[in-house]
Design a protein around this motif. Structure first.
Motif, PDB file in Angstrom:
ATOM      1  N   GLY A  97      -5.813 -11.166 -12.914  1.00  0.00           N
ATOM      2  CA  GLY A  97      -6.220 -10.905 -11.532  1.00  0.00           C
ATOM      3  C   GLY A  97      -5.084 -10.308 -10.720  1.00  0.00           C
ATOM      4  N   TRP A  98      -5.234 -10.342  -9.407  1.00  0.00           N
ATOM      5  CA  TRP A  98      -4.237  -9.742  -8.523  1.00  0.00           C
ATOM      6  C   TRP A  98      -3.011 -10.629  -8.421  1.00  0.00           C
ATOM      7  CZ3 TRP A  98      -4.382  -4.882  -7.019  1.00  0.00           C
ATOM      8  CH2 TRP A  98      -5.611  -4.204  -7.056  1.00  0.00           C
ATOM      9  N   ALA A  99      -1.827  -9.980  -8.441  1.00  0.00           N
ATOM     10  CA  ALA A  99      -0.561 -10.707  -8.350  1.00  0.00           C
ATOM     11  C   ALA A  99       0.410  -9.909  -7.489  1.00  0.00           C
ATOM     12  CB  ALA A  99       0.038 -10.924  -9.737  1.00  0.00           C
ATOM     13  N   PHE A 100       1.264 -10.611  -6.772  1.00  0.00           N
ATOM     14  CA  PHE A 100       2.320  -9.948  -6.008  1.00  0.00           C
ATOM     15  C   PHE A 100       3.236  -9.197  -6.970  1.00  0.00           C
ATOM     16  CE2 PHE A 100       6.777 -10.242  -4.542  1.00  0.00           C
ATOM     17  CZ  PHE A 100       6.698  -9.385  -3.459  1.00  0.00           C
ATOM     18  N   ALA A 101       3.588  -7.962  -6.597  1.00  0.00           N
ATOM     19  CA  ALA A 101       4.448  -7.143  -7.453  1.00  0.00           C
ATOM     20  C   ALA A 101       5.872  -7.082  -6.914  1.00  0.00           C
ATOM     21  CB  ALA A 101       3.876  -5.733  -7.588  1.00  0.00           C
ATOM     22  N   TYR A 102       6.052  -6.578  -5.680  1.00  0.00           N
ATOM     23  CA  TYR A 102       7.404  -6.429  -5.147  1.00  0.00           C
ATOM     24  C   TYR A 102       7.351  -6.076  -3.666  1.00  0.00           C
ATOM     25  CZ  TYR A 102       6.201  -1.525  -6.032  1.00  0.00           C
ATOM     26  OH  TYR A 102       5.555  -0.308  -6.059  1.00  0.00           O
ATOM     27  N   PHE A 103       8.503  -6.236  -3.009  1.00  0.00           N
ATOM     28  CA  PHE A 103       8.730  -5.718  -1.668  1.00  0.00           C
ATOM     29  C   PHE A 103       9.486  -4.407  -1.805  1.00  0.00           C
ATOM     30  CE2 PHE A 103       8.857 -10.416  -0.796  1.00  0.00           C
ATOM     31  CZ  PHE A 103       7.726 -10.471   0.000  1.00  0.00           C
ATOM     32  N   CYS A 104       9.298  -3.511  -0.851  1.00  0.00           N
ATOM     33  CA  CYS A 104      10.056  -2.260  -0.876  1.00  0.00           C
ATOM     34  C   CYS A 104      10.336  -1.800   0.546  1.00  0.00           C
ATOM     35  CB  CYS A 104       9.326  -1.176  -1.661  1.00  0.00           C
ATOM     36  SG  CYS A 104       7.691  -0.744  -1.016  1.00  0.00           S
ATOM     37  N   GLU A 105      11.308  -0.923   0.672  1.00  0.00           N
ATOM     38  CA  GLU A 105      11.646  -0.304   1.951  1.00  0.00           C
ATOM     39  C   GLU A 105      12.008   1.149   1.668  1.00  0.00           C
ATOM     40  OE1 GLU A 105      15.098  -2.096   3.680  1.00  0.00           O
ATOM     41  OE2 GLU A 105      16.313  -1.877   1.863  1.00  0.00           O
ATOM     42  N   GLY A 106      12.513   1.857   2.664  1.00  0.00           N
ATOM     43  CA  GLY A 106      12.953   3.213   2.430  1.00  0.00           C
ATOM     44  C   GLY A 106      12.100   4.255   3.115  1.00  0.00           C
ATOM     45  N   PRO A 107      12.343   5.523   2.793  1.00  0.00           N
ATOM     46  CA  PRO A 107      11.690   6.616   3.530  1.00  0.00           C
ATOM     47  C   PRO A 107      10.188   6.657   3.390  1.00  0.00           C
ATOM     48  CG  PRO A 107      12.869   7.457   1.603  1.00  0.00           C
ATOM     49  CD  PRO A 107      13.292   6.038   1.777  1.00  0.00           C
ATOM     50  N   TYR A 108       9.639   6.192   2.265  1.00  0.00           N
ATOM     51  CA  TYR A 108       8.185   6.251   2.114  1.00  0.00           C
ATOM     52  C   TYR A 108       7.467   5.322   3.085  1.00  0.00           C
ATOM     53  CZ  TYR A 108       8.382   9.151  -2.102  1.00  0.00           C
ATOM     54  OH  TYR A 108       8.572  10.181  -2.982  1.00  0.00           O
ATOM     55  N   VAL A 109       8.134   4.253   3.516  1.00  0.00           N
ATOM     56  CA  VAL A 109       7.501   3.335   4.466  1.00  0.00           C
ATOM     57  C   VAL A 109       7.325   4.023   5.821  1.00  0.00           C
ATOM     58  CG1 VAL A 109       7.732   1.153   5.711  1.00  0.00           C
ATOM     59  CG2 VAL A 109       8.338   1.278   3.278  1.00  0.00           C
ATOM     60  N   THR A 110       8.415   4.573   6.361  1.00  0.00           N
ATOM     61  CA  THR A 110       8.322   5.265   7.654  1.00  0.00           C
ATOM     62  C   THR A 110       7.481   6.528   7.545  1.00  0.00           C
ATOM     63  OG1 THR A 110      10.446   6.355   7.194  1.00  0.00           O
ATOM     64  CG2 THR A 110      10.512   4.345   8.497  1.00  0.00           C
ATOM     65  N   SER A 111       7.549   7.190   6.402  1.00  0.00           N
ATOM     66  CA  SER A 111       6.755   8.398   6.208  1.00  0.00           C
ATOM     67  C   SER A 111       5.262   8.074   6.152  1.00  0.00           C
ATOM     68  CB  SER A 111       7.197   9.105   4.925  1.00  0.00           C
ATOM     69  OG  SER A 111       6.594  10.361   4.803  1.00  0.00           O
ATOM     70  N   THR A 112       4.918   6.929   5.574  1.00  0.00           N
ATOM     71  CA  THR A 112       3.511   6.508   5.540  1.00  0.00           C
ATOM     72  C   THR A 112       2.994   6.300   6.951  1.00  0.00           C
ATOM     73  OG1 THR A 112       3.754   5.465   3.360  1.00  0.00           O
ATOM     74  CG2 THR A 112       1.895   4.755   4.728  1.00  0.00           C
ATOM     75  N   GLU A 113       3.781   5.622   7.787  1.00  0.00           N
ATOM     76  CA  GLU A 113       3.368   5.404   9.178  1.00  0.00           C
ATOM     77  C   GLU A 113       3.168   6.731   9.897  1.00  0.00           C
ATOM     78  OE1 GLU A 113       4.715   1.327  11.061  1.00  0.00           O
ATOM     79  OE2 GLU A 113       6.439   2.605  10.640  1.00  0.00           O
ATOM     80  N   ARG A 114       4.105   7.653   9.685  1.00  0.00           N
ATOM     81  CA  ARG A 114       3.988   8.960  10.350  1.00  0.00           C
ATOM     82  C   ARG A 114       2.739   9.705   9.884  1.00  0.00           C
ATOM     83  NH1 ARG A 114       8.283  14.058   9.865  1.00  0.00           N
ATOM     84  NH2 ARG A 114       6.883  15.603  10.822  1.00  0.00           N
ATOM     85  N   ALA A 115       2.477   9.671   8.586  1.00  0.00           N
ATOM     86  CA  ALA A 115       1.303  10.365   8.054  1.00  0.00           C
ATOM     87  C   ALA A 115       0.007   9.744   8.571  1.00  0.00           C
ATOM     88  CB  ALA A 115       1.330  10.355   6.531  1.00  0.00           C
ATOM     89  N   LEU A 116      -0.011   8.420   8.714  1.00  0.00           N
ATOM     90  CA  LEU A 116      -1.200   7.772   9.266  1.00  0.00           C
ATOM     91  C   LEU A 116      -1.436   8.211  10.707  1.00  0.00           C
ATOM     92  CD1 LEU A 116      -0.717   4.195   7.775  1.00  0.00           C
ATOM     93  CD2 LEU A 116      -2.625   5.744   7.279  1.00  0.00           C
ATOM     94  N   ARG A 117      -0.362   8.356  11.486  1.00  0.00           N
ATOM     95  CA  ARG A 117      -0.526   8.860  12.864  1.00  0.00           C
ATOM     96  C   ARG A 117      -1.048  10.293  12.849  1.00  0.00           C
ATOM     97  NH1 ARG A 117       4.472   6.107  13.551  1.00  0.00           N
ATOM     98  NH2 ARG A 117       5.611   8.079  13.437  1.00  0.00           N
ATOM     99  N   GLN A 118      -0.536  11.102  11.925  1.00  0.00           N
ATOM    100  CA  GLN A 118      -1.051  12.469  11.799  1.00  0.00           C
ATOM    101  C   GLN A 118      -2.541  12.457  11.491  1.00  0.00           C
ATOM    102  OE1 GLN A 118       2.223  13.919   8.916  1.00  0.00           O
ATOM    103  NE2 GLN A 118       1.291  15.786   9.719  1.00  0.00           N
ATOM    104  N   ALA A 119      -2.936  11.599  10.561  1.00  0.00           N
ATOM    105  CA  ALA A 119      -4.330  11.559  10.134  1.00  0.00           C
ATOM    106  C   ALA A 119      -5.247  11.163  11.276  1.00  0.00           C
ATOM    107  CB  ALA A 119      -4.477  10.589   8.960  1.00  0.00           C
ATOM    108  N   GLU A 120      -4.769  10.281  12.142  1.00  0.00           N
ATOM    109  CA  GLU A 120      -5.598   9.846  13.270  1.00  0.00           C
ATOM    110  C   GLU A 120      -5.846  10.974  14.266  1.00  0.00           C
ATOM    111  OE1 GLU A 120      -3.411   6.513  14.686  1.00  0.00           O
ATOM    112  OE2 GLU A 120      -4.508   5.069  13.441  1.00  0.00           O
ATOM    113  N   SER A 121      -5.005  11.997  14.238  1.00  0.00           N
ATOM    114  CA  SER A 121      -5.173  13.113  15.170  1.00  0.00           C
ATOM    115  C   SER A 121      -6.110  14.195  14.632  1.00  0.00           C
ATOM    116  CB  SER A 121      -3.812  13.744  15.490  1.00  0.00           C
ATOM    117  OG  SER A 121      -3.298  14.437  14.358  1.00  0.00           O
ATOM    118  N   LEU A 122      -6.542  14.062  13.377  1.00  0.00           N
ATOM    119  CA  LEU A 122      -7.443  15.048  12.788  1.00  0.00           C
ATOM    120  C   LEU A 122      -8.858  14.863  13.334  1.00  0.00           C
ATOM    121  CD1 LEU A 122      -6.190  14.936   9.076  1.00  0.00           C
ATOM    122  CD2 LEU A 122      -5.556  16.561  10.874  1.00  0.00           C
TER     123      LEU A 122
END
Length: 201
Positions: A97-122
């Motif tokens: 079944g589902w299991a915790f894998a890992y925590f992560c940080e870095g540019p993909y985290v902030t980039s994901t937030e930015r891309a989500l804001r972009q998507a909301e403007s479409l």
């Protein structure tokens, strides 16, 4: 337009919440510093299914993908937090079944937030997902046009939109929305000649 964020499987969310309550997991040496030093409670938000694109072969009719996990952005509720995500947590599907894998940080985290804001403007409603292309060290926000689809199923369709996250591979502009049918030929050419890797983004 608002994004239609799909609900994560309850066991996947529970696995992340359990990890966040575990001092061993949160304070572990491999846990990102921003997660270890959060000022308040870390809250998982914006669950996104993570799909991995298989190596494309010339004979394929289109891209083939498989669900590899669910990624949750982590908000720090402390007074010193600025409202942005301090990291992410990922749950993966195992034989049990589902299991915790890992925590992560870095540019993909902030980039994901930015891309989500972009998507909301479409001007079109989309269901957001993440699409990983391991051979190209590439991660994209995949905007699926079928907002009612099962988030664990399906493959990218021609009218879907991909927003490459930063850092993007050379020659592919990060945060530039592309219809799949426009970006796929470039990805296909690169994947055909890319070295075979077994790592994921």
């Amino acid at each position: 337009m608002p994004l239609h964020v799909p609900p994560a499987p309850a066991p996947a969310l529970r696995s992340v919440l359990t990890a966040l309550r575990s001092p061993t997991a949160v304070r572990g040496s491999r846990t990102p510093a921003a997660v270890r030093t959060a000022h308040g409670t870390l809250r998982p938000e914006l669950p996104l299914p993570v799909h991995e694109m298989a190596r494309v072969r010339p004979a394929d009719d289109g891209p083939r993908t498989r669900l590899t996990g669910w990624r949750f952005l982590l908000r720090d509720t402390g007074s010193a937090a600025d409202g942005r995500s301090v990291g992410a947590a990922e749950a993966m599907l195992t034989a049990d079944g589902w299991a915790f894998a890992y925590f992560c940080e870095g540019p993909y985290v902030t980039s994901t937030e930015r891309a989500l804001r972009q998507a909301e403007s479409l001007s079109t409603d989309y269901q957001p997902r993440l699409l990983s292309v391991p051979e190209l060290y590439m991660l994209t926000l995949w905007l699926h046009h079928d907002i009612g689809a099962d988030a664990a199923e399906g493959t990218p369709e021609p009218s879907d939109v991909l927003i490459p996250l930063a850092p993007a591979p050379p020659g592919i502009a990060a945060h530039q929305p592309h219809r799949l049918d426009a970006l796929l030929p470039l990805l296909t050419r690169r994947l055909v000649t890319a070295p075979l890797l077994r790592t994921s983004v």
